[in-house]
Write an enzyme that holds these catalytic residues in place. Structure first.
Site, PDB file in Angstrom:
ATOM      1  CG  HIS A  51      -2.149   0.775   1.292  1.00 20.96           C
ATOM      2  ND1 HIS A  51      -2.412   1.545   0.316  1.00 20.96           N
ATOM      3  CD2 HIS A  51      -2.756   1.081   2.432  1.00 20.96           C
ATOM      4  CE1 HIS A  51      -3.462   2.275   0.648  1.00 20.96           C
ATOM      5  NE2 HIS A  51      -3.858   2.189   1.906  1.00 20.96           N
TER       6      HIS A  51
ATOM      7  CG  HIS B  61      -4.375   0.631  -8.085  1.00 22.52           C
ATOM      8  ND1 HIS B  61      -5.709   0.658  -7.724  1.00 22.52           N
ATOM      9  CD2 HIS B  61      -3.908   1.445  -7.105  1.00 22.52           C
ATOM     10  CE1 HIS B  61      -6.165   1.384  -6.816  1.00 22.52           C
ATOM     11  NE2 HIS B  61      -4.972   2.145  -6.236  1.00 22.52           N
TER      12      HIS B  61
ATOM     13  CG  ASP C 277       2.822   4.247  -3.768  1.00 22.48           C
ATOM     14  OD1 ASP C 277       2.756   5.761  -3.193  1.00 22.48           O
ATOM     15  OD2 ASP C 277       2.489   3.510  -3.114  1.00 22.48           O
TER      16      ASP C 277
HETATM   17  N1  ACO Z   1       4.797  -6.407 -10.220  1.00 18.56           N
HETATM   18  C1  ACO Z   1       4.779  -7.584 -10.951  1.00 18.56           C
HETATM   19  N2  ACO Z   1       3.531  -8.091 -11.342  1.00 18.56           N
HETATM   20  C2  ACO Z   1       2.533  -7.765 -10.591  1.00 18.56           C
HETATM   21  C3  ACO Z   1       2.422  -6.560  -9.911  1.00 18.56           C
HETATM   22  C4  ACO Z   1       3.645  -5.695  -9.634  1.00 18.56           C
HETATM   23  N3  ACO Z   1       3.722  -4.687  -9.220  1.00 18.56           N
HETATM   24  N4  ACO Z   1       1.128  -6.218  -9.450  1.00 18.56           N
HETATM   25  C5  ACO Z   1       0.451  -7.229  -9.862  1.00 18.56           C
HETATM   26  N5  ACO Z   1       1.097  -8.219 -10.381  1.00 18.56           N
HETATM   27  C6  ACO Z   1       0.758  -9.262 -11.176  1.00 18.56           C
HETATM   28  C7  ACO Z   1       0.595 -10.485 -10.066  1.00 18.56           C
HETATM   29  O1  ACO Z   1       1.691 -11.158  -9.919  1.00 18.56           O
HETATM   30  C8  ACO Z   1      -0.659 -11.172 -10.494  1.00 18.56           C
HETATM   31  O2  ACO Z   1      -0.078 -11.991 -11.815  1.00 18.56           O
HETATM   32  P1  ACO Z   1      -0.485 -13.623 -11.865  1.00 18.56           P
HETATM   33  O3  ACO Z   1      -2.076 -13.416 -12.184  1.00 18.56           O
HETATM   34  O4  ACO Z   1       0.194 -14.023 -12.895  1.00 18.56           O
HETATM   35  O5  ACO Z   1      -0.639 -14.273 -10.663  1.00 18.56           O
HETATM   36  C9  ACO Z   1      -1.460 -10.247 -11.464  1.00 18.56           C
HETATM   37  O6  ACO Z   1      -0.726  -9.017 -11.630  1.00 18.56           O
HETATM   38  C10 ACO Z   1      -2.646  -9.625 -10.462  1.00 18.56           C
HETATM   39  O7  ACO Z   1      -2.039  -9.212  -9.278  1.00 18.56           O
HETATM   40  P2  ACO Z   1      -2.768  -9.255  -7.733  1.00 18.56           P
HETATM   41  O8  ACO Z   1      -1.835  -9.381  -6.554  1.00 18.56           O
HETATM   42  O9  ACO Z   1      -3.841 -10.280  -7.732  1.00 18.56           O
HETATM   43  O10 ACO Z   1      -3.382  -7.937  -7.795  1.00 18.56           O
HETATM   44  P3  ACO Z   1      -3.969  -7.195  -6.497  1.00 18.56           P
HETATM   45  O11 ACO Z   1      -5.173  -6.362  -6.912  1.00 18.56           O
HETATM   46  O12 ACO Z   1      -4.351  -7.995  -5.454  1.00 18.56           O
HETATM   47  O13 ACO Z   1      -2.908  -6.081  -5.999  1.00 18.56           O
HETATM   48  C11 ACO Z   1      -1.493  -4.536  -5.561  1.00 18.56           C
HETATM   49  C12 ACO Z   1      -2.736  -5.018  -6.154  1.00 18.56           C
HETATM   50  C13 ACO Z   1      -1.288  -4.990  -4.182  1.00 18.56           C
HETATM   51  C14 ACO Z   1      -1.210  -2.963  -5.587  1.00 18.56           C
HETATM   52  C15 ACO Z   1      -0.139  -5.058  -6.533  1.00 18.56           C
HETATM   53  O14 ACO Z   1      -0.478  -4.695  -7.675  1.00 18.56           O
HETATM   54  C16 ACO Z   1       1.255  -5.010  -6.023  1.00 18.56           C
HETATM   55  O15 ACO Z   1       1.715  -5.694  -5.130  1.00 18.56           O
HETATM   56  N6  ACO Z   1       1.746  -3.921  -6.632  1.00 18.56           N
HETATM   57  C17 ACO Z   1       3.190  -3.745  -5.888  1.00 18.56           C
HETATM   58  C18 ACO Z   1       3.160  -2.644  -4.675  1.00 18.56           C
HETATM   59  C19 ACO Z   1       2.559  -1.260  -5.031  1.00 18.56           C
HETATM   60  O16 ACO Z   1       3.023  -0.630  -5.971  1.00 18.56           O
HETATM   61  N7  ACO Z   1       1.794  -0.938  -4.122  1.00 18.56           N
HETATM   62  C20 ACO Z   1       1.001   0.413  -4.269  1.00 18.56           C
HETATM   63  C21 ACO Z   1      -0.454   0.358  -4.842  1.00 18.56           C
HETATM   64  S1  ACO Z   1      -1.008   2.099  -4.800  1.00 18.56           S
HETATM   65  C22 ACO Z   1      -1.369   2.418  -3.256  1.00 18.56           C
HETATM   66  O17 ACO Z   1      -1.589   1.694  -2.452  1.00 18.56           O
HETATM   67  C23 ACO Z   1      -1.394   3.641  -2.784  1.00 18.56           C
END
Ligand code: ACO
Length: 384
Positions: free
Chosen positions: A227, A266, A320
């Site tokens: 987050h 996201h 971010d």
């Molecule tokens: N890097 C690589 N792969 C990613 C990323 C990433 N940053 N984000 C999502 N994916 C991939 C996942 O591995 C998954 O792949 P799969 O379907 O092959 O398993 C797919 O995309 C979906 O990801 P989920 O984790 O199911 O998506 P979710 O909606 O649960 O998570 C989140 C969203 C937590 C923001 C995620 O994208 C992430 O971890 N990002 C990195 C951390 C980040 O930047 N957080 C800030 C978010 S904005 C905020 O909170 C202010």
């Protein structure tokens, strides 16, 4: 009994897609990359508004008149000062914990001295809310000055919310342009629907606990790297990569090892986050101004690779990704990036809490039971 517990409960991991409240505060169109606060596009607020006016809009539901804005801004200025005991306590806190942990302590501590502590009427709650929003920047700046052995710089009533924070942090008045950029960054981070930290605040408030406890819950939730904690890690990653030509190898390695690239992806946006678009322009601008394009060039290279590799899955830069580069140029230490996020988002947290409790129902979801139906209790001396 087991069958009944397992009954007809719909399960959505991470509550994805679940509508948990009605709200008129903000709307995110995740497929079009649009965000509005109370109906006003974020781009217009970034261009014409400031943090104080946006905070009023989020809390009261409409843009303030000139007089209302003056009163609100004045109230925020008056509330910036911390109770003496909290100030003394901040001076004594250890220098090593993450500043998000310090912020939790400081918000909880300040609540004990809030003159409106026992007032539950709308006016009393609003007063507490405005005090929290006004005091968080002071807490962050004071802690940073104290931990680095510098004198505390009291708030300057001649400065707006954003400029005053930079002033308290650095001990000198910021140039107008940089104060404005920081102001816009705060506007962009002020609100974002039922994200994890806002939801945490709402869950706490739904038990009819107090607003300060709700904000403490939210701060603890924002801290996590999935987050608000992602912005700090983006800069760490850019440092690890070092030069733009190393970005491809780094990203492909990370993806092949199923590691996340911070600042991408996201739950709601499946396209470019509109806040990242604006912050990217500022990151670009400041990189040119300071003639230091190291971070922006690595960042842009990562963006290209990530969109090429994962764009089809809806993975794009989020808020971010570029905010850290902007903050770095504004002289904000890295471990304060997430506290600065909290400072901006405090208004979104409070707006949702105030809205939800007006028509409150305690949050109480259920888990889908996956355990055994019946297990015999075995006395301790018979267990193996
Ligand atoms: N890097 C690589 N792969 C990613 C990323 C990433 N940053 N984000 C999502 N994916 C991939 C996942 O591995 C998954 O792949 P799969 O379907 O092959 O398993 C797919 O995309 C979906 O990801 P989920 O984790 O199911 O998506 P979710 O909606 O649960 O998570 C989140 C969203 C937590 C923001 C995620 O994208 C992430 O971890 N990002 C990195 C951390 C980040 O930047 N957080 C800030 C978010 S904005 C905020 O909170 C202010």
């Amino acid at each position: 009994m087991g069958a009944e517990i397992k009954g007809a409960i719909e399960y959505s991991k991470g509550l994805e897609g679940v509508i948990a409240a009605l709200s008129s505060i903000s709307y995110i169109d995740g497929s079009q990359g649009k965000l509005v606060y109370r109906g006003i596009p974020i781009e217009m607020l970034a261009k014409y508004s400031n943090y104080e006016e946006t905070a009023y809009l989020l809390l009261y539901g409409e843009l303030p008149t000139k007089e209302a804005l003056e009163n609100f801004t004045q109230q925020m200025k008056t509330f910036r000062i911390l109770p003496k005991r909290v100030e003394d306590c901040i001076r004594e806190l250890p220098p090593n914990p993450h500043p998000m942990d310090i912020l939790k302590v400081a918000v909880a501590h300040t609540a004990l001295y809030d003159p409106d502590r026992l007032r539950c009427c709308r006016e009393g709650v609003m007063s507490k809310v405005i005090r929290i929003i006004a005091q968080i920047p002071t807490m962050i700046a004071y802690y940073h000055r104290a931990r680095t052995g510098q004198d505390i710089v009291p708030p300057d009533p001649d400065l707006g919310h954003a400029a005053n924070f930079l002033y308290m942090l650095h001990g000198k008045k910021p140039d107008k342009e940089e104060a404005r950029i920081f102001d816009v960054a705060l506007v962009l981070h002020a609100e974002h629907g039922l994200n994890a930290s806002t939801f945490a605040a709402m869950v706490t408030a739904s038990t009819l606990s107090d607003i300060n406890s709700a904000i403490v819950s939210a701060i603890g939730t924002l801290k996590g790297p999935l987050h608000g904690g992602a912005n700090e890690r983006v800069l760490k990653m850019l440092d690890e990569i070092g030069t733009p030509d190393k970005a491809e190898e780094y990203v492909l390695n990370a993806l092949s090892e199923k590691r996340r690239i911070m600042g991408f992806g996201h739950r709601v946006y499946k396209t470019y986050d509109p806040r990242a678009r604006i912050l990217k322009e500022y990151a670009e601008y400041l990189s040119n101004k300071y003639n230091d394009r190291r971070y922006i060039e690595i960042g842009e290279r990562i963006e290209k690779i990530m969109i090429r590799e994962l764009g089809k899955k809806g993975i794009f830069p989020n808020v971010d990704f570029y905010s850290g580069i902007v903050y770095q140029f504004l002289g904000i230490p890295r471990d304060l990036f997430t506290p600065v996020f909290a400072m901006a988002r405090s208004v979104g947290w409070a707006a949702h809490v105030c809205e939800y409790v007006q028509n409150n129902r305690i949050f109480r979801p259920r888990a889908y039971y996956t355990g055994p139906d019946y297990v015999e209790y075995v006395p301790i001396d018979k267990r193996r």
